[in-house]
Motif scaffolding. Structure first.
Motif: not given
Length: 401
Positions: A231-240, A245-254
């Motif tokens: 429910s918090q902020t999705l954090f996108i890094t260069s891995e994504n 296209y954006l790949e969201f296999k590894k999701l990070k949140y802040l």
């Protein structure tokens, strides 16, 4: 294992014919990398040393980490303490045991909850078929004959996949030279060091076409840790950020409070994301989500004005034409990275919005065909790996020779 084997293939316990011997620790700082003897970890060769502890040939079995992975060393070597090793004996052909252990999938014996591990006693209890030595050699020969044919097929499939990548870049080259929409039109403008363009096109710096070019920040530098809360902020890094296209296999949140500190890099739908650092430098994709998101310091946010199509820009940034231009400035840097100034100064071949739209349509039409071909190749590669396992299964059921 069911006993429907040939009559001269007794079932024995693995521990009755071989011993899994513990490897010996060798910290990286003590290794002599100029040495000729491979140092084995669970994943395979992890370095070299000027001494060895096991004479060739031997098998190395992953004990911790890549538990159950099997490697065959034809050189004197040093298996470290995350492995077991197996020496030859008169009961089996070492290559036969190598393929047999691969077929057993020892990784399935892992019972650990943290780092994957293999208890040798669990392996010892497994029942295995033990054909006569001469038949073991025949089985190995047949396996390697079939694997060789399979490997040739896999190599051809991978070459075909590489050709599709080359085709995609050829499409992009034609697109941004105006040849997809203008054919062999006269190139009256844009001549010079930045390359030729069709009449009516011009080279324009990206900053002139953008409302905002910025980047994110490291959470750690801002005093934030990743949390497990969608429910918090999705954090996108260069891995994504992949190519287009954006790949969201590894999701990070802040926590959402990160956005209060980093308001400038809060993402909006339609922003173009562009990797600035490392092996993925130059990859670009469009952010098309409707949720709270931010980026780290390795990703640039490019928010365009109305005179540049976002898909057009994303395809251009992923093209070799663009990469050859902006990578020239960082060719001598030890770890490749682009600054925001470098990004702002990227020259974009600008044409009218209707023509940009048409170019994107032409690219996507051709890429759609390439995607289907690539999907077919990937499916064939998966089938090839399944066939490899099928060959091993038949071999140790007595059905291969």
């Amino acid at each position: 294992m069911q006993n429907n084997l040939p009559a001269n293939w007794p079932l024995v316990k693995l521990g009755d014919i071989c011993e899994f011997i513990y490897g010996k620790g060798l910290p990286k700082r003590l290794r002599v990398e100029a040495g000729v003897y491979p140092v084995y970890g669970s994943n395979g060769v992890v370095g070299h040393h000027d001494k060895y502890i096991v004479e060739k040939p031997c098998l190395i079995v992953g004990r911790k980490g890549a538990a159950g992975a099997i490697h065959l060393s034809n050189k004197d070597c040093w298996p470290i303490d995350t492995t077991y090793f197996i020496k030859p004996n008169e009961k089996y052909s070492l290559k036969f045991l190598f393929y047999l252990l691969k077929n057993l999938r020892l990784n399935s014996l892992d019972k650990s909850t943290a780092i994957p591990g293999l208890n040798r006693n669990d392996a010892y209890s497994l029942q295995i078929p033990l054909p006569p030595i001469k038949e073991q050699h025949r089985i190995v020969e047949k396996i390697e004959e079939l694997f060789s044919e399979l490997d040739n097929g896999i190599e051809n499939l991978k070459k075909a996949k590489d050709q599709i990548k080359t085709y995609r870049q050829a499409v992009l080259k034609y697109a941004f030279e105006g040849k997809l929409t203008n054919g062999k039109s006269e190139k009256a403008k844009g001549k010079g060091e930045n390359g030729e363009l069709p009449e009516g096109w011009k080279w324009v710096k990206l900053e002139k076409l953008s409302e905002l070019i910025t980047k994110g920040a490291s959470p750690r530098w801002q005093g934030f840790n990743y949390i497990n809360d969608e429910s918090q902020t999705l954090f996108i890094t260069s891995e994504n950020v992949k190519e287009n296209y954006l790949e969201f296999k590894k999701l990070k949140y802040l926590e959402d409070t990160f956005n209060q500190k980093q308001k400038r890099s809060i993402l909006k739908r339609g922003d173009v994301l562009f990797n600035l650092v490392g092996a993925s430098i130059g990859r670009a994709a469009i952010y098309n989500l409707n949720r709270k998101s931010n980026i780290n310091q390795a990703v640039a946010l490019i928010r365009l004005r109305g005179d540049l199509n976002t898909n057009y820009l994303s395809y251009f940034l992923n093209s070799n034409i663009a990469k050859q231009k902006y990578m020239m400035d960082i060719a001598d840097v030890a770890r490749a990275n682009l600054s925001l100034t470098d990004t702002s100064n990227i020259l974009v071949p600008l044409c009218s919005i209707p023509e940009q739209t048409k170019i994107v349509q032409e690219i996507e039409s051709r890429f759609s065909v390439a995607d289907k071909m690539e999907q077919s190749i990937d499916e064939s590669l998966q089938k090839a790996e399944s066939l490899r396992q099928s060959i091993l299964k038949q071999a140790f059921e007595g059905k291969l020779v």
